[in-house]
Design a protein around this motif. Sequence first.
Motif, PDB file in Angstrom:
ATOM      1  N   ARG A 124      -2.755  -9.263  -7.821  1.00  6.42           N
ATOM      2  CA  ARG A 124      -1.229  -8.975  -6.882  1.00  6.42           C
ATOM      3  C   ARG A 124      -1.645  -7.103  -7.713  1.00  6.42           C
ATOM      4  N   GLN A 125      -1.896  -6.254  -7.078  1.00  5.75           N
ATOM      5  CA  GLN A 125      -1.930  -4.585  -7.388  1.00  5.75           C
ATOM      6  C   GLN A 125      -1.225  -4.175  -6.929  1.00  5.75           C
ATOM      7  N   THR A 126      -0.294  -3.093  -8.139  1.00  3.93           N
ATOM      8  CA  THR A 126       0.265  -2.209  -7.568  1.00  3.93           C
ATOM      9  C   THR A 126       0.532  -0.893  -8.609  1.00  3.93           C
ATOM     10  N   MET A 127       0.355   0.076  -8.050  1.00  2.33           N
ATOM     11  CA  MET A 127       0.165   1.311  -8.812  1.00  2.33           C
ATOM     12  C   MET A 127       0.975   1.291 -10.005  1.00  2.33           C
ATOM     13  N   MET A 128       2.241   0.816 -10.168  1.00  3.85           N
ATOM     14  CA  MET A 128       1.951   0.963 -11.880  1.00  3.85           C
ATOM     15  C   MET A 128       2.102  -0.100 -12.495  1.00  3.85           C
ATOM     16  N   ARG A 129       1.233  -1.795 -12.212  1.00  2.00           N
ATOM     17  CA  ARG A 129       0.723  -2.662 -13.066  1.00  2.00           C
ATOM     18  C   ARG A 129      -0.395  -3.146 -12.501  1.00  2.00           C
ATOM     19  N   GLY A 130      -0.954  -2.410 -11.708  1.00  2.00           N
ATOM     20  CA  GLY A 130      -2.495  -2.569 -11.810  1.00  2.00           C
ATOM     21  C   GLY A 130      -2.782  -4.212 -10.846  1.00  2.00           C
ATOM     22  N   LEU A 131      -3.759  -4.662 -11.545  1.00  2.00           N
ATOM     23  CA  LEU A 131      -4.193  -5.770 -11.536  1.00  2.00           C
ATOM     24  C   LEU A 131      -3.644  -6.894 -11.868  1.00  2.00           C
ATOM     25  N   ASP A 150       8.297  -6.087  -3.779  1.00  2.00           N
ATOM     26  CA  ASP A 150       7.086  -6.525  -3.235  1.00  2.00           C
ATOM     27  C   ASP A 150       5.789  -6.121  -2.524  1.00  2.00           C
ATOM     28  N   SER A 151       6.211  -5.054  -2.383  1.00  2.00           N
ATOM     29  CA  SER A 151       4.621  -4.208  -1.041  1.00  2.00           C
ATOM     30  C   SER A 151       4.385  -3.815  -2.454  1.00  2.00           C
ATOM     31  N   ALA A 152       2.497  -4.202  -1.805  1.00  2.00           N
ATOM     32  CA  ALA A 152       1.588  -4.435  -3.053  1.00  2.00           C
ATOM     33  C   ALA A 152       0.259  -4.791  -2.388  1.00  2.00           C
ATOM     34  N   VAL A 153      -0.863  -4.598  -3.069  1.00  2.00           N
ATOM     35  CA  VAL A 153      -2.757  -5.140  -2.345  1.00  2.00           C
ATOM     36  C   VAL A 153      -1.909  -6.295  -2.770  1.00  2.00           C
ATOM     37  N   GLY A 174     -11.941 -11.011  -2.329  1.00  4.14           N
ATOM     38  CA  GLY A 174     -11.322 -10.756  -0.282  1.00  4.14           C
ATOM     39  C   GLY A 174     -11.233  -9.418  -0.631  1.00  4.14           C
ATOM     40  N   PRO A 175     -10.911  -8.913   0.932  1.00  3.46           N
ATOM     41  CA  PRO A 175     -10.431  -7.252   1.081  1.00  3.46           C
ATOM     42  C   PRO A 175      -9.293  -6.813   1.042  1.00  3.46           C
ATOM     43  N   GLY A 176      -8.552  -7.851   0.623  1.00  5.13           N
ATOM     44  CA  GLY A 176      -7.136  -7.831   0.390  1.00  5.13           C
ATOM     45  C   GLY A 176      -6.153  -7.627   1.166  1.00  5.13           C
ATOM     46  N   THR A 177      -4.866  -8.131   1.525  1.00  4.71           N
ATOM     47  CA  THR A 177      -3.983  -7.880   2.011  1.00  4.71           C
ATOM     48  C   THR A 177      -2.816  -6.988   1.186  1.00  4.71           C
ATOM     49  N   ARG A 178      -2.508  -6.071   2.320  1.00  9.12           N
ATOM     50  CA  ARG A 178      -1.942  -5.034   1.974  1.00  9.12           C
ATOM     51  C   ARG A 178      -0.147  -5.194   2.741  1.00  9.12           C
TER      52      ARG A 178
END
Lengths: 119, 118
Positions: free
Chosen positions: B36-43, B86-89, B110-114
Amino acid sequence: AQSVTQPDIHITVSEGASLELRCNYSYGATPYLFWYVQSPGQGLQLLLKYFSGDTLVQGIKGFEAEFKRSQSSFNLRKPSVHWSDAAEYFCAVGAWDDAGGTSYGKLTFGQGTILTVHP
Amino acid sequence: DAGVIQSPRHEVTEMGQEVTLRCKPISGHDYLFWYRQTMMRGLELLIYFNNNVPIDDSGMPEDRFSAKMPNASFSTLKIQPSEPRDSAVYFCASSFTWVEWSSYNEQFFGPGTRLTVL
């Protein structure tokens, strides 16, 4: 446990200028080191990796990186940046991890560096 | 090979709804990872599978999250019920078993799911 630090959150360069993105890692043994690039709305693409041998590794798109054990660094460089290089760059350290009872290649990522390229 | 395939690429849903993300790893790879990738927590690594068996799910944030891998070519990550945080890539990655000093040691993403939860 391994960790990765990318000190620069955001870097801006002019097109044609040289680039160096910094990466410092923490790991008790010789790590596997990776640089990935993420273009807006895209997945992570591997630029290059180091696991042994020559400490200067060449990657795709004209990038290179140098492993310096004494400095625990793996900085990414490019002699002349193109506008299409604007993206976010992630450094990662890979190491075997035994969590869960199997040994696998675990990647630990830095927080990323956003590269902006001015025309 | 087409690489790691994820679907959908974008998902917008309302809080409380069930969300299912899908992944097809590269054929022959025996490890599959969900990040999971978020601005706050990274990958962040959420869970990984080895030969279709979940090995370490310590990164799964809550019981609302679950992942399955019914066969070697398909995995799902489900969130039920979904919440705005839960909003994230969400990325899926796969790899071969790493062998010491092998130049093939890497993970393919993979390309990810936003995901956007309103």
